[in-house]
Design a protein around this motif. Sequence first.
Motif, PDB file in Angstrom:
ATOM      1  N   VAL A 108      -9.178  -5.992  -0.855  1.00 19.00           N
ATOM      2  CA  VAL A 108      -7.734  -5.741  -0.786  1.00 19.00           C
ATOM      3  C   VAL A 108      -7.103  -6.882   0.018  1.00 19.00           C
ATOM      4  O   VAL A 108      -7.558  -7.202   1.122  1.00 19.00           O
ATOM      5  CB  VAL A 108      -7.429  -4.370  -0.138  1.00 19.00           C
ATOM      6  CG1 VAL A 108      -5.922  -4.143  -0.065  1.00 19.00           C
ATOM      7  CG2 VAL A 108      -8.100  -3.246  -0.932  1.00 19.00           C
ATOM      8  N   GLU A 121      -3.446  -8.694   1.378  1.00 22.10           N
ATOM      9  CA  GLU A 121      -1.990  -8.658   1.565  1.00 22.10           C
ATOM     10  C   GLU A 121      -1.429  -9.979   1.051  1.00 22.10           C
ATOM     11  O   GLU A 121      -1.858 -11.047   1.476  1.00 22.10           O
ATOM     12  CB  GLU A 121      -1.700  -8.510   3.057  1.00 22.10           C
ATOM     13  CG  GLU A 121      -0.249  -8.296   3.380  1.00 22.10           C
ATOM     14  CD  GLU A 121      -0.066  -8.172   4.884  1.00 22.10           C
ATOM     15  OE1 GLU A 121      -0.350  -7.088   5.431  1.00 22.10           O
ATOM     16  OE2 GLU A 121       0.307  -9.168   5.514  1.00 22.10           O
ATOM     17  N   ALA A 160       1.855  -9.458  -4.836  1.00 27.26           N
ATOM     18  CA  ALA A 160       1.899  -8.031  -5.173  1.00 27.26           C
ATOM     19  C   ALA A 160       3.260  -7.598  -5.715  1.00 27.26           C
ATOM     20  O   ALA A 160       3.356  -6.681  -6.523  1.00 27.26           O
ATOM     21  CB  ALA A 160       1.526  -7.192  -3.943  1.00 27.26           C
ATOM     22  N   SER A 198      -0.515  -2.014  -4.355  1.00 24.74           N
ATOM     23  CA  SER A 198      -0.162  -0.919  -3.437  1.00 24.74           C
ATOM     24  C   SER A 198       1.252  -0.425  -3.735  1.00 24.74           C
ATOM     25  O   SER A 198       2.081  -1.177  -4.252  1.00 24.74           O
ATOM     26  CB  SER A 198      -0.263  -1.394  -1.985  1.00 24.74           C
ATOM     27  OG  SER A 198       0.688  -2.406  -1.765  1.00 24.74           O
ATOM     28  N   ASP A 199       1.523   0.833  -3.402  1.00 20.37           N
ATOM     29  CA  ASP A 199       2.835   1.419  -3.703  1.00 20.37           C
ATOM     30  C   ASP A 199       3.969   0.645  -3.022  1.00 20.37           C
ATOM     31  O   ASP A 199       5.061   0.550  -3.560  1.00 20.37           O
ATOM     32  CB  ASP A 199       2.866   2.901  -3.281  1.00 20.37           C
ATOM     33  CG  ASP A 199       1.960   3.722  -4.179  1.00 20.37           C
ATOM     34  OD1 ASP A 199       1.663   3.253  -5.301  1.00 20.37           O
ATOM     35  OD2 ASP A 199       1.537   4.825  -3.759  1.00 20.37           O
ATOM     36  N   ASP A 200       3.679   0.076  -1.838  1.00 21.55           N
ATOM     37  CA  ASP A 200       4.739  -0.690  -1.157  1.00 21.55           C
ATOM     38  C   ASP A 200       4.826  -2.138  -1.650  1.00 21.55           C
ATOM     39  O   ASP A 200       5.597  -2.934  -1.119  1.00 21.55           O
ATOM     40  CB  ASP A 200       4.549  -0.646   0.369  1.00 21.55           C
ATOM     41  CG  ASP A 200       3.234  -1.282   0.804  1.00 21.55           C
ATOM     42  OD1 ASP A 200       2.541  -1.876  -0.050  1.00 21.55           O
ATOM     43  OD2 ASP A 200       2.896  -1.195   1.999  1.00 21.55           O
ATOM     44  N   LYS A 201       4.014  -2.456  -2.670  1.00 17.53           N
ATOM     45  CA  LYS A 201       4.036  -3.795  -3.297  1.00 17.53           C
ATOM     46  C   LYS A 201       3.749  -4.911  -2.291  1.00 17.53           C
ATOM     47  O   LYS A 201       4.313  -6.006  -2.377  1.00 17.53           O
ATOM     48  CB  LYS A 201       5.377  -4.042  -3.997  1.00 17.53           C
ATOM     49  CG  LYS A 201       5.643  -3.106  -5.145  1.00 17.53           C
ATOM     50  CD  LYS A 201       5.639  -3.872  -6.436  1.00 17.53           C
ATOM     51  CE  LYS A 201       5.625  -2.985  -7.651  1.00 17.53           C
ATOM     52  NZ  LYS A 201       4.965  -3.609  -8.783  1.00 17.53           N
ATOM     53  N   LYS A 202       2.883  -4.598  -1.313  1.00 21.59           N
ATOM     54  CA  LYS A 202       2.551  -5.631  -0.327  1.00 21.59           C
ATOM     55  C   LYS A 202       1.129  -6.154  -0.489  1.00 21.59           C
ATOM     56  O   LYS A 202       0.766  -7.173   0.091  1.00 21.59           O
ATOM     57  CB  LYS A 202       2.731  -5.072   1.089  1.00 21.59           C
ATOM     58  CG  LYS A 202       4.194  -4.908   1.446  1.00 21.59           C
ATOM     59  CD  LYS A 202       4.363  -4.627   2.911  1.00 21.59           C
ATOM     60  CE  LYS A 202       5.842  -4.677   3.271  1.00 21.59           C
ATOM     61  NZ  LYS A 202       6.142  -4.026   4.500  1.00 21.59           N
ATOM     62  N   SER A 203       0.290  -5.415  -1.219  1.00 27.89           N
ATOM     63  CA  SER A 203      -1.095  -5.879  -1.356  1.00 27.89           C
ATOM     64  C   SER A 203      -1.638  -5.627  -2.753  1.00 27.89           C
ATOM     65  O   SER A 203      -1.156  -4.750  -3.476  1.00 27.89           O
ATOM     66  CB  SER A 203      -1.985  -5.196  -0.313  1.00 27.89           C
ATOM     67  OG  SER A 203      -1.984  -3.796  -0.510  1.00 27.89           O
ATOM     68  N   ARG A 232      -5.375  -5.305  -5.123  1.00 27.20           N
ATOM     69  CA  ARG A 232      -6.781  -4.943  -5.017  1.00 27.20           C
ATOM     70  C   ARG A 232      -7.532  -5.657  -6.138  1.00 27.20           C
ATOM     71  O   ARG A 232      -7.094  -5.619  -7.298  1.00 27.20           O
ATOM     72  CB  ARG A 232      -6.894  -3.423  -5.195  1.00 27.20           C
ATOM     73  CG  ARG A 232      -8.282  -2.889  -5.094  1.00 27.20           C
ATOM     74  CD  ARG A 232      -8.239  -1.397  -5.365  1.00 27.20           C
ATOM     75  NE  ARG A 232      -9.526  -0.792  -5.157  1.00 27.20           N
ATOM     76  CZ  ARG A 232      -9.839   0.429  -5.535  1.00 27.20           C
ATOM     77  NH1 ARG A 232      -8.947   1.202  -6.125  1.00 27.20           N
ATOM     78  NH2 ARG A 232     -11.044   0.904  -5.321  1.00 27.20           N
ATOM     79  N   GLU A 246      -5.450   0.029 -12.875  1.00 29.51           N
ATOM     80  CA  GLU A 246      -4.012  -0.174 -12.624  1.00 29.51           C
ATOM     81  C   GLU A 246      -3.218   0.235 -13.868  1.00 29.51           C
ATOM     82  O   GLU A 246      -2.129   0.811 -13.751  1.00 29.51           O
ATOM     83  CB  GLU A 246      -3.738  -1.643 -12.246  1.00 29.51           C
ATOM     84  CG  GLU A 246      -2.270  -2.021 -12.109  1.00 29.51           C
ATOM     85  CD  GLU A 246      -1.522  -1.290 -10.987  1.00 29.51           C
ATOM     86  OE1 GLU A 246      -2.162  -0.735 -10.087  1.00 29.51           O
ATOM     87  OE2 GLU A 246      -0.268  -1.284 -11.036  1.00 29.51           O
TER      88      GLU A 246
END
Length: 263
Positions: free
Chosen positions: A23, A25, A29, A59-64, A66, A128
């Motif tokens: 994962v 950051e 993303a 990630s849901d917050d669009k910061k990372s 996978r 995804e």
Amino acid sequence: MKKKTTGKVISQKCLAPGIYDLVIETEIAKEAGAGQFVGVYTKDSSALLPRPISICGVSDDKKSIRLVYRVAGKGTAEFSGLKENDEVTLLGVLGNGYDIEALKKISSGGGNGVLLLGGGIGIPPMLELAKELKAAGVKVSSVMGYRDDKTFLLEEFKGFCDTYVASEDGSVGTKGNVLDAVRDKGISFDCICACGPLPMLRAIKEFAGDKPAFISLEERMACGVGACLGCVVKTKDIDHHSHVNNARICTDGPVFAASEVEI
Ligand SMILES: Cc1cc2nc3c(=O)[nH]c(=O)nc-3n(C[C@H](O)[C@H](O)[C@H](O)COP(=O)(O)OP(=O)(O)OC[C@H]3O[C@@H](n4cnc5c(N)ncnc54)[C@H](O)[C@@H]3O)c2cc1C
Ligand code: FES
């Protein structure tokens, strides 16, 4: 947008022998979606080209993002040693991924939904896609194919869709490949999305018949940005720009309608 950028490792774990879950950051993303990929650079300065790895999750917050990958050689072996807070250089986001709206339209007509087929290291990008299709309200079922009982990511698919499994050695699910499981379980579908080894994708193209199928071609790549022609695939139609029956997997794909490409 294709951009070289630095990301920070949030975590890495081993999911199965030789299979890693990384994962990172990264600003990539914000724009990454199912079926797209990133180029991951090695620290070895003699290896100029990044290694292409598919987006397994955003990630849901669009910061990372996978990435789930198999150690195949020098580059991926190096990545398997990455630890929390390490810096990693990425190129991305690359390629054309799955068109969720088009898949929604296709599947709304028939009522049987989208069938996801993943084989081996073609499984990660399907996760995804399962997530994005579920979020879009599309009915999804999936069959994942493994060599043996090391069924990495399988439990996570169950959170998004009806999930079936095939294994080459018969240790879990249907003995054989993903299509053996589709026949065995009598799974209906309006459309197929698949990623896996080329022989599997050839068989899926034939199996789909008149129904739409979208396949992700993860062949060898070099530049990853359309410049070297190291990744061309023969196409049915002539490309409007180059006037030849070719497409570049890295920029025109890696996702193609199966009917458009000769594999
Ligand atoms: C669009 C795309 C998405 C991909 N997504 C993933 C992913 O999500 N997870 C994952 O594990 N792998 C993925 N791959 C494959 C991955 O890029 C290669 O395994 C990796 O580049 C190998 O680099 P290396 O330096 O470790 O091995 P190398 O030393 O370059 O090669 C080692 C061995 O791997 C083989 N190999 C190299 N590239 C590929 C390839 N593209 N396909 C099959 N075999 C290859 C070589 O023939 C050689 O036998 C993807 C490839 C593409 C083109
Ligand atoms: S990898 Fe260079 S054109 Fe596709």
